[in-house]
Design a protein around this motif. Structure first.
Motif, PDB file in Angstrom:
ATOM      1  N   UNK A 134      12.599   9.195  -4.460  1.00  0.00           N
ATOM      2  CA  UNK A 134      13.723   8.730  -3.651  1.00  0.00           C
ATOM      3  C   UNK A 134      13.315   7.604  -2.705  1.00  0.00           C
ATOM      4  N   UNK A 135      12.076   7.619  -2.250  1.00  0.00           N
ATOM      5  CA  UNK A 135      11.579   6.518  -1.420  1.00  0.00           C
ATOM      6  C   UNK A 135      11.426   5.262  -2.276  1.00  0.00           C
ATOM      7  N   UNK A 136      10.902   5.426  -3.487  1.00  0.00           N
ATOM      8  CA  UNK A 136      10.766   4.279  -4.394  1.00  0.00           C
ATOM      9  C   UNK A 136      12.135   3.686  -4.725  1.00  0.00           C
ATOM     10  N   UNK A 137      13.111   4.546  -4.859  1.00  0.00           N
ATOM     11  CA  UNK A 137      14.468   4.090  -5.203  1.00  0.00           C
ATOM     12  C   UNK A 137      15.038   3.165  -4.134  1.00  0.00           C
ATOM     13  N   UNK A 138      14.652   3.363  -2.885  1.00  0.00           N
ATOM     14  CA  UNK A 138      15.185   2.510  -1.817  1.00  0.00           C
ATOM     15  C   UNK A 138      14.682   1.067  -1.919  1.00  0.00           C
ATOM     16  N   UNK A 139      13.553   0.863  -2.588  1.00  0.00           N
ATOM     17  CA  UNK A 139      12.996  -0.482  -2.709  1.00  0.00           C
ATOM     18  C   UNK A 139      13.462  -1.208  -3.970  1.00  0.00           C
ATOM     19  N   UNK A 140      14.102  -0.526  -4.874  1.00  0.00           N
ATOM     20  CA  UNK A 140      14.567  -1.157  -6.114  1.00  0.00           C
ATOM     21  C   UNK A 140      15.702  -2.122  -5.793  1.00  0.00           C
ATOM     22  N   UNK A 141      15.607  -3.316  -6.310  1.00  0.00           N
ATOM     23  CA  UNK A 141      16.638  -4.320  -6.105  1.00  0.00           C
ATOM     24  C   UNK A 141      16.430  -5.185  -4.877  1.00  0.00           C
ATOM     25  N   UNK A 146       0.812  -1.229   0.000  1.00  0.00           N
ATOM     26  CA  UNK A 146       0.000   0.000   0.000  1.00  0.00           C
ATOM     27  C   UNK A 146       0.843   1.275   0.000  1.00  0.00           C
ATOM     28  N   UNK A 147       1.989   1.241   0.677  1.00  0.00           N
ATOM     29  CA  UNK A 147       2.872   2.410   0.671  1.00  0.00           C
ATOM     30  C   UNK A 147       3.350   2.718  -0.738  1.00  0.00           C
ATOM     31  N   UNK A 148       3.781   1.700  -1.457  1.00  0.00           N
ATOM     32  CA  UNK A 148       4.248   1.893  -2.825  1.00  0.00           C
ATOM     33  C   UNK A 148       3.112   2.362  -3.728  1.00  0.00           C
ATOM     34  N   UNK A 149       1.926   1.834  -3.503  1.00  0.00           N
ATOM     35  CA  UNK A 149       0.761   2.257  -4.283  1.00  0.00           C
ATOM     36  C   UNK A 149       0.473   3.743  -4.057  1.00  0.00           C
ATOM     37  N   UNK A 150       0.506   4.172  -2.815  1.00  0.00           N
ATOM     38  CA  UNK A 150       0.262   5.586  -2.494  1.00  0.00           C
ATOM     39  C   UNK A 150       1.331   6.468  -3.136  1.00  0.00           C
ATOM     40  N   UNK A 151       2.574   6.042  -3.083  1.00  0.00           N
ATOM     41  CA  UNK A 151       3.650   6.826  -3.703  1.00  0.00           C
ATOM     42  C   UNK A 151       3.453   6.935  -5.209  1.00  0.00           C
ATOM     43  N   UNK A 152       2.957   5.888  -5.834  1.00  0.00           N
ATOM     44  CA  UNK A 152       2.701   5.929  -7.271  1.00  0.00           C
ATOM     45  C   UNK A 152       1.529   6.812  -7.627  1.00  0.00           C
TER      46      UNK A 152
END
Length: 70
Positions: free
Chosen positions: A36-43, A19-25
């Motif tokens: 920058x928050x999304x970037x922390x989850x990449x990889x 849900x956090x990623x959905x809200x950011x999108x």
């Protein structure tokens, strides 16, 4: 507003990250630190659902804030 109450590093549960990623999108234009928050989850090695949501959110933010999504 989101950054005042929640730090992404505090979320440990994979199901809670979706849900956090959905809200950011969805609100990437209104949340200054969204790219920058999304970037922390990449990889990260997470579930398929989380990776799908991350990809979708990254693309949504990329289409409105391309210079920040590298």
């Amino acid at each position: 507003m989101l950054r005042n109450y929640l730090k992404p590093a505090q979320i440990q549960d994979s199901i809670a990250k979706i849900p956090l990623l959905y809200i950011l999108g969805q609100f990437g234009t209104q949340i200054p630190l969204a790219p920058y928050i999304l970037e922390t989850y990449i990889g990260a090695s997470e579930s398929v659902e989380l990776k799908h949501t991350l990809l979708t959110s990254c693309l949504k933010v990329f289409f409105v804030r391309a210079p920040e999504m590298h």
